[in-house]
Design an enzyme around this catalytic site. Structure first.
Site, PDB file in Angstrom:
ATOM      1  CB  CYS A  80      -0.860   0.000   1.292  1.00 33.02           C
ATOM      2  SG  CYS A  80      -2.011  -1.479   1.455  1.00 33.02           S
ATOM      3  CE  LYS A  94       9.496   6.300 -10.715  1.00 34.25           C
ATOM      4  NZ  LYS A  94       8.082   6.612 -10.594  1.00 34.25           N
ATOM      5  NE  ARG A 127      11.982   9.435  -3.317  1.00 33.45           N
ATOM      6  CZ  ARG A 127      10.588   9.307  -2.953  1.00 33.45           C
ATOM      7  NH1 ARG A 127      10.363   8.918  -1.415  1.00 33.45           N
ATOM      8  NH2 ARG A 127       9.926   8.900  -3.628  1.00 33.45           N
ATOM      9  CG  ASP A 133      14.234   8.781  -5.840  1.00 29.23           C
ATOM     10  OD1 ASP A 133      13.196   7.731  -5.739  1.00 29.23           O
ATOM     11  OD2 ASP A 133      14.010   9.995  -5.752  1.00 29.23           O
TER      12      ASP A 133
END
Length: 317
Positions: free
Chosen positions: A8, A94, A162, A174
């Site tokens: 989610c 990605k 990240r 990223d």
């Protein structure tokens, strides 16, 4: 095609679900969440789909044809591999994986099982890309001499994946991946990494900003910059023998946003307003085409491996 979602995540909730609802060929039937199950009920309530607490159970379901995997990058490989081994088509966020070796293994699995494996760099399907390339081909700025692109954003919350090395964080994986993909769209399959630099900041375990130079067999160069502790940049500049083209929302144009291209030549400056587009939806539609078309699947396999190689070369230089 009946589809399940592995996690989610914010991008699944905010971007994928609104886009996929517009596509008649796909029915999202279930979402599974293992890491933060507090997200499961709101997700299911908002979109009226079944919730599950096990990724493996979702992957094993015989009534599901495809899986969308919007996990942090370091988790892509394990879940995409299981999905492909279970005979499911895979739409993956990605980057496809964090290592070239892993991306190659996923492509090999998909090819052997005649399954689609689609890497969701959605910006490349926005019509502004083709509009700008058409301007270049038509000689609006003369012969193309140099390409520059930048993608970076201010610091996010400290718990953002990240900034977590174990989850595949870092500016290269990223933001840097976007610049490599954009460079490929203009330099083609002979693209290579000439040089790259990754920079760290104190108290962070991942690379926080960087730059790279790409070139192709014809000698055309793209200079790219990216970062995760930067003033916001989302730009592309094409410099030609007679002028330049500049645009500032090349990677993240919202659904109802009309990109504006600035063309500068000896005759003066002109702003050209381009059409709005739904690039996330178009990326999902491309995935559907790959499910049914072997040639398109093969094309995406090549793209995934090339992208992973560029990112690995950027890391190693």
């Amino acid at each position: 095609m009946r589809l399940g979602i592995i996690g989610c995540s914010e991008i699944a909730f905010r971007r994928f679900m609104p886009a996929v609802k517009e596509i008649e060929e796909i029915e999202v039937v279930a979402v599974a969440e293992e890491y933060d199950q507090s997200k499961l009920e709101p997700f299911c309530k908002e979109y009226g789909i079944e919730g599950m607490d096990s990724f493996d159970a979702l992957i094993a379901r015989q009534d599901i044809d495809a899986l969308y995997i919007p996990q942090p990058p370091a988790l892509h490989f394990q879940w995409a591999k299981k999905a492909l081994e279970s005979g499911k088509h895979v739409l993956i966020e990605k980057p496809s994986t964090t290592r070239l070796q892993d991306s190659r293994e996923l492509v090999k699995l998909a090819k052997e099982n005649q399954l689609a494996l689609h890497e969701n760099y959605m910006f490349r399907y926005h019509t502004q890309i083709e509009d700008i390339r058409k301007m270049v081909l038509e000689g609006v700025i003369g012969d193309l001499r140099n390409i520059r692109c930048s993608f970076g954003f201010p610091m996010r919350a400290q718990n953002d994946f990240r900034y977590n090395k174990a989850l595949g964080g870092g500016a290269l994986l990223d933001a840097g991946g976007y610049t490599a993909k954009l460079a490929t769209l203009f330099l083609g399959e002979t693209i290579r990494v000439d040089a790259s630099t990754l920079n760290n900041l104190e108290d962070f375990e991942v690379d926080m900003f960087g730059s790279a130079q790409f070139s192709n067999e014809e000698g055309l160069v793209c200079q790219a910059s990216f970062g995760m502790d930067n003033g916001y940049q989302c730009s592309l500049e094409l410099w030609g023998s007679k002028g330049r083209i500049i645009t500032n929302r090349i990677f993240t144009a919202p659904e109802n946003f009309n990109p504006v291209v600035l063309v500068e030549t000896a005759e003066g400056k002109k702003e050209i307003v381009l059409e709005a587009d739904m690039h996330f939806k178009k990326s999902i539609e491309q995935f559907v085409e790959e499910v049914h078309n072997e040639e398109k699947r093969m094309g995406m396999y090549k793209e995934i491996v090339l992208q992973a190689k560029l990112v690995e070369d950027m890391r190693g230089r």
